[in-house]
Design a protein around this motif. Structure first.
Motif, PDB file in Angstrom:
ATOM      1  N   GLY A 158       0.781  -1.230   0.000  1.00  0.00           N
ATOM      2  CA  GLY A 158       0.000   0.000   0.000  1.00  0.00           C
ATOM      3  C   GLY A 158       0.814   1.283   0.000  1.00  0.00           C
ATOM      4  N   TYR A 159       2.105   1.177  -0.231  1.00  0.00           N
ATOM      5  CA  TYR A 159       2.905   2.379  -0.398  1.00  0.00           C
ATOM      6  C   TYR A 159       2.500   3.053  -1.712  1.00  0.00           C
ATOM      7  N   GLU A 160       2.486   4.353  -1.710  1.00  0.00           N
ATOM      8  CA  GLU A 160       2.114   5.100  -2.902  1.00  0.00           C
ATOM      9  C   GLU A 160       3.368   5.569  -3.633  1.00  0.00           C
ATOM     10  N   LEU A 161       3.389   5.362  -4.935  1.00  0.00           N
ATOM     11  CA  LEU A 161       4.486   5.874  -5.750  1.00  0.00           C
ATOM     12  C   LEU A 161       4.290   7.372  -5.890  1.00  0.00           C
ATOM     13  N   GLU A 162       5.155   8.156  -5.246  1.00  0.00           N
ATOM     14  CA  GLU A 162       5.033   9.604  -5.297  1.00  0.00           C
ATOM     15  C   GLU A 162       5.678  10.179  -6.540  1.00  0.00           C
ATOM     16  N   GLY A 163       6.651   9.444  -7.057  1.00  0.00           N
ATOM     17  CA  GLY A 163       7.301   9.930  -8.263  1.00  0.00           C
ATOM     18  C   GLY A 163       8.552   9.139  -8.575  1.00  0.00           C
ATOM     19  N   ILE A 164       9.040   9.382  -9.757  1.00  0.00           N
ATOM     20  CA  ILE A 164      10.294   8.779 -10.198  1.00  0.00           C
ATOM     21  C   ILE A 164      11.254   9.921 -10.501  1.00  0.00           C
ATOM     22  N   LEU A 165      12.340   9.943  -9.749  1.00  0.00           N
ATOM     23  CA  LEU A 165      13.367  10.962  -9.972  1.00  0.00           C
ATOM     24  C   LEU A 165      14.259  10.478 -11.107  1.00  0.00           C
ATOM     25  N   ARG A 166      14.197  11.155 -12.223  1.00  0.00           N
ATOM     26  CA  ARG A 166      14.920  10.720 -13.411  1.00  0.00           C
ATOM     27  C   ARG A 166      16.388  11.107 -13.321  1.00  0.00           C
ATOM     28  N   LYS A 167      17.217  10.155 -13.712  1.00  0.00           N
ATOM     29  CA  LYS A 167      18.671  10.349 -13.733  1.00  0.00           C
ATOM     30  C   LYS A 167      19.150  10.992 -12.429  1.00  0.00           C
ATOM     31  N   GLU A 168      18.751  10.367 -11.321  1.00  0.00           N
ATOM     32  CA  GLU A 168      18.959  10.948  -9.999  1.00  0.00           C
ATOM     33  C   GLU A 168      20.104  10.311  -9.229  1.00  0.00           C
ATOM     34  N   ASP A 169      20.464   9.083  -9.559  1.00  0.00           N
ATOM     35  CA  ASP A 169      21.452   8.375  -8.761  1.00  0.00           C
ATOM     36  C   ASP A 169      22.333   7.550  -9.682  1.00  0.00           C
ATOM     37  N   LEU A 170      23.370   6.967  -9.097  1.00  0.00           N
ATOM     38  CA  LEU A 170      24.222   6.052  -9.840  1.00  0.00           C
ATOM     39  C   LEU A 170      23.823   4.616  -9.514  1.00  0.00           C
ATOM     40  N   SER A 171      24.033   3.731 -10.474  1.00  0.00           N
ATOM     41  CA  SER A 171      23.818   2.312 -10.220  1.00  0.00           C
ATOM     42  C   SER A 171      24.743   1.880  -9.089  1.00  0.00           C
ATOM     43  N   ALA A 172      24.467   0.729  -8.512  1.00  0.00           N
ATOM     44  CA  ALA A 172      25.246   0.235  -7.369  1.00  0.00           C
ATOM     45  C   ALA A 172      26.734   0.184  -7.682  1.00  0.00           C
ATOM     46  N   ASP A 173      27.083  -0.166  -8.924  1.00  0.00           N
ATOM     47  CA  ASP A 173      28.501  -0.248  -9.293  1.00  0.00           C
ATOM     48  C   ASP A 173      29.074   1.078  -9.785  1.00  0.00           C
ATOM     49  N   GLY A 174      28.231   2.110  -9.829  1.00  0.00           N
ATOM     50  CA  GLY A 174      28.689   3.436 -10.229  1.00  0.00           C
ATOM     51  C   GLY A 174      28.897   3.617 -11.723  1.00  0.00           C
ATOM     52  N   SER A 175      28.451   2.662 -12.533  1.00  0.00           N
ATOM     53  CA  SER A 175      28.757   2.700 -13.964  1.00  0.00           C
ATOM     54  C   SER A 175      27.745   3.468 -14.807  1.00  0.00           C
ATOM     55  N   ARG A 176      26.553   3.728 -14.263  1.00  0.00           N
ATOM     56  CA  ARG A 176      25.541   4.413 -15.069  1.00  0.00           C
ATOM     57  C   ARG A 176      24.609   5.214 -14.159  1.00  0.00           C
ATOM     58  N   VAL A 177      23.941   6.178 -14.756  1.00  0.00           N
ATOM     59  CA  VAL A 177      22.973   6.996 -14.041  1.00  0.00           C
ATOM     60  C   VAL A 177      21.626   6.282 -14.092  1.00  0.00           C
ATOM     61  N   THR A 178      20.918   6.298 -12.962  1.00  0.00           N
ATOM     62  CA  THR A 178      19.650   5.564 -12.857  1.00  0.00           C
ATOM     63  C   THR A 178      18.519   6.468 -12.373  1.00  0.00           C
ATOM     64  N   ASP A 179      17.316   5.956 -12.529  1.00  0.00           N
ATOM     65  CA  ASP A 179      16.119   6.627 -12.015  1.00  0.00           C
ATOM     66  C   ASP A 179      15.748   6.016 -10.671  1.00  0.00           C
ATOM     67  N   THR A 180      15.246   6.821  -9.755  1.00  0.00           N
ATOM     68  CA  THR A 180      14.875   6.357  -8.418  1.00  0.00           C
ATOM     69  C   THR A 180      13.387   6.530  -8.195  1.00  0.00           C
ATOM     70  N   CYS A 181      12.728   5.445  -7.785  1.00  0.00           N
ATOM     71  CA  CYS A 181      11.315   5.496  -7.400  1.00  0.00           C
ATOM     72  C   CYS A 181      11.236   5.854  -5.916  1.00  0.00           C
ATOM     73  N   ILE A 182      10.324   6.758  -5.607  1.00  0.00           N
ATOM     74  CA  ILE A 182      10.077   7.108  -4.209  1.00  0.00           C
ATOM     75  C   ILE A 182       8.649   6.692  -3.868  1.00  0.00           C
ATOM     76  N   TYR A 183       8.567   5.721  -2.947  1.00  0.00           N
ATOM     77  CA  TYR A 183       7.292   5.256  -2.431  1.00  0.00           C
ATOM     78  C   TYR A 183       7.163   5.751  -0.992  1.00  0.00           C
ATOM     79  N   SER A 184       5.926   6.029  -0.596  1.00  0.00           N
ATOM     80  CA  SER A 184       5.721   6.404   0.805  1.00  0.00           C
ATOM     81  C   SER A 184       4.383   5.883   1.305  1.00  0.00           C
ATOM     82  N   ILE A 185       4.331   5.772   2.603  1.00  0.00           N
ATOM     83  CA  ILE A 185       3.084   5.497   3.297  1.00  0.00           C
ATOM     84  C   ILE A 185       3.060   6.487   4.454  1.00  0.00           C
TER      85      ILE A 185
END
Length: 188
Positions: A159-186
């Protein structure tokens, strides 16, 4: 608000199938390290700490520091065990705590061999309830890479709500590419 250090925080939470407890026992590092090694390929895709295999001593130090942060009320990490077998399943944390609001963010990982059984969904629900009910948080978040479909599914199932997707906001775990981050909240 009461100083968080004075809050009576349980060192363990229980669900129907799981026991979640603070990492305060000598030897926890060995148990967790074995699970990291067993799940390394899966964890490496999503978690910066899993880019290289840690030594058991490094894992033990990490857990002891997590317990210090637990006692200081800065974050709450729990080790997840099966209640009947006492087998270690994974970890879950309520972190990024902001007591002034109050709010926090849940982070987690599971030993791959236990995936697909609903254990992490059960653990996330327990920690969500802990945050909202016991700690009286106004907000609990889950942030994950947009391509992490398993984490997204857990958030949505609970039941967490997807508040948004931050585009090109973070790096992948290995640091090799830029990724989008989903923010869910309750919220409470």
């Amino acid at each position: 608000m009461t100083n968080p250090i004075l809050l009576d925080i349980p060192s363990q939470l229980e669900t129907e199938r799981l026991l979640l407890r603070a990492p305060h026992r000598t030897g926890d590092g060995n148990i967790v390290n074995q699970a990291i090694r067993a799940s390394f390929n899966e964890l490496k895709a999503w978690l910066p700490f899993a880019q290289k295999l840690p030594a058991v001593e490094e894992t033990e130090i990490n857990l002891r520091n997590a317990y210090i942060n637990f006692l200081k009320r800065e974050s709450f990490r729990f080790l997840i065990f099966h209640r009947k077998t006492n087998v270690f399943i994974g970890t879950i944390s309520l972190q990024g705590i902001h007591w002034g609001i109050p709010k926090g963010e849940i982070g987690y990982w599971i030993n791959s061999k236990f995936g697909g059984n609903g254990y992490m969904t059960e653990a996330v629900k327990a920690v969500t309830d802990f945050g909202l009910e016991q700690l009286e948080f106004k907000r609990v978040e889950i942030r994950c890479e947009s391509t992490n479909l398993k984490s997204r599914a857990i958030s949505e199932k609970l039941g967490y709500e997807l508040e948004g997707i931050l585009r090109k906001e973070d790096l992948s775990a290995d640091g090799s590419r830029v990724t989008d981050t989903c923010i869910y909240s309750i919220i409470s």
